[in-house]
Design a protein around this motif. Structure first.
Motif, mmCIF file in Angstrom:
data_model
loop_
_atom_site.group_PDB
_atom_site.id
_atom_site.type_symbol
_atom_site.label_atom_id
_atom_site.label_comp_id
_atom_site.label_asym_id
_atom_site.label_seq_id
_atom_site.Cartn_x
_atom_site.Cartn_y
_atom_site.Cartn_z
ATOM 1 N N TRP A 19 1.801 10.735 12.033
ATOM 2 C CA TRP A 19 0.553 10.531 12.779
ATOM 3 C C TRP A 19 0.575 9.178 13.491
ATOM 4 O O TRP A 19 0.251 9.091 14.683
ATOM 5 N N ALA A 20 0.968 8.114 12.768
ATOM 6 C CA ALA A 20 0.990 6.778 13.351
ATOM 7 C C ALA A 20 2.025 6.673 14.472
ATOM 8 O O ALA A 20 1.766 6.074 15.526
ATOM 9 N N LEU A 76 2.198 8.013 22.251
ATOM 10 C CA LEU A 76 1.217 8.287 23.301
ATOM 11 C C LEU A 76 0.763 6.986 23.968
ATOM 12 O O LEU A 76 0.569 6.939 25.193
ATOM 13 N N GLN A 77 0.615 5.940 23.163
ATOM 14 C CA GLN A 77 0.228 4.637 23.701
ATOM 15 C C GLN A 77 1.312 4.093 24.619
ATOM 16 O O GLN A 77 1.022 3.580 25.710
ATOM 17 N N GLU A 115 5.455 0.835 10.952
ATOM 18 C CA GLU A 115 4.063 0.859 11.391
ATOM 19 C C GLU A 115 3.200 -0.214 10.728
ATOM 20 O O GLU A 115 1.982 -0.100 10.675
ATOM 21 N N HIS A 135 3.251 9.178 16.281
ATOM 22 C CA HIS A 135 2.786 10.030 17.384
ATOM 23 C C HIS A 135 1.784 9.259 18.236
ATOM 24 O O HIS A 135 1.860 9.260 19.475
ATOM 25 N N ARG A 136 0.856 8.586 17.580
ATOM 26 C CA ARG A 136 -0.146 7.791 18.298
ATOM 27 C C ARG A 136 0.511 6.668 19.086
ATOM 28 O O ARG A 136 0.137 6.401 20.240
ATOM 29 N N ARG A 137 1.503 6.021 18.492
ATOM 30 C CA ARG A 137 2.180 4.928 19.198
ATOM 31 C C ARG A 137 2.944 5.448 20.416
ATOM 32 O O ARG A 137 2.955 4.824 21.471
#
Length: 307
Positions: free
Chosen positions: A158-159, A165-166, A33, A161-163
């Protein structure tokens, strides 16, 4: 942009000396990340440029704002991507000397490539240097889940998971975000997401095949491995330490302090059992340059000056 396999590109920021063909060219690979703008990437770039080297700041797949380029994820075993970039700059820019540098996950990747190349590496390949390399992936992932390290694990999850979703927003037909449900550890994420989408049969297969520990004994160029005894979650097993010790091309430096890719201070104590090698010239700062306190960055650049 460099195409590393059909339809897949990575973003590289290139910094050239006036005579790029004669200067040592350093490819720097970031950690999990991270990106080409991570502090250690910029720090090594500044110091290497001042030392007369070319620098390639390499973004792994999806990193550096490239999520929309292709429906792929990155992982710890993508040494072939770095090899493709190395071949490209050797062919296109006619560089005569090449070195690899990696931090954490990136350290595993470049050590893995150096081992895979072995004695058959491109003749331009002269050295590899890494900081806190995650070369025993399974052990480090399990250590990351220990109570004392949960703050780090939660951040990575968290990072990631966000990626995910992106990526699903860019490629809704390819990624299933329901696979994120119930994930509470890096091992679970790597099993349900990384291994699933990256062609592994499961997390154990991924950690086994992606770990540089299996090929460090084949590294055939001078290598510098920096590791901190107090790194909170990177672990190097006894078996891997034996392999490193048996390879005379590897200089293994284990400091008492340094945490994970930190090493803040003008000097860092070396643990009693560590090997610093002879004539490495790591020093406390770059020759002729200011000492800004980032010991590992200076140590890496000083090591590379010999090549």
């Amino acid at each position: 942009m460099v195409e590393v396999e059909p339809g897949v590109q990575v973003l590289c920021h290139c910094h050239w000396q006036a005579d790029r063909a004669q200067a040592l060219t350093v490819i720097i690979v970031h950690g999990l990340e991270g990106s080409s703008t991570s502090q250690y990437m910029l720090g090594v770039t500044e110091k290497a440029l001042a030392a007369g080297m070319n620098v390639i700041r390499y973004n792994q797949r999806n990193c550096g704002g490239t999520d929309a380029l292709a429906p792929v994820l990155y992982h710890s075993g993508l040494s072939n991507d770095v090899a493709a970039v190395a071949r490209e700059i050797i062919a296109r820019d006619k560089v005569s000397r090449l070195a690899l540098v990696g931090f954490s996950m990136g350290g595993n990747i470049v050590l893995k490539l150096a081992g895979e190349w072995g004695a058959q590496a491109p003749p331009q390949f002269r050295a590899v240097a890494v900081c806190c390399p995650a070369i025993d992936l399974a052990k480090s992932a399990d250590t990351l889940h220990e109570p004392a390290n949960r703050i780090y694990e939660k951040y990575f999850l968290w990072a990631l998971h966000r990626r995910m979703l992106q990526k699903a927003r860019h490629f809704p037909d390819h990624f299933d975000v329901s696979r994120l449900r119930g994930i509470r550890s890096m091992r679970e994420f790597d099993d349900k997401v990384t291994a699933y989408y990256c062609g592994f049969t499961g997390v154990d297969d991924y950690y086994d095949r992606a770990s540089a520990a299996h090929v460090v004994e084949r590294i055939a160029v001078p290598a510098l491995v920096l590791h901190a005894a107090n790194d909170p979650f990177i672990r190097i097993t006894a078996e891997t330490r034996r392999k490193i010790s048996a390879n005379r091309n590897i200089t293994f430096v284990e400091t008492e302090d340094g945490g994970h890719c930190a090493f803040i201070g003008s000097s860092v104590g070396v643990s009693a059992g560590s090997s610093t090698g002879s004539g490495t010239g790591l020093g406390n700062g770059s020759e002729g340059c200011y000492d800004d306190g980032y010991w590992a960055e200076h140590a890496i650049v000083n090591f590379l000056r010999a090549f």
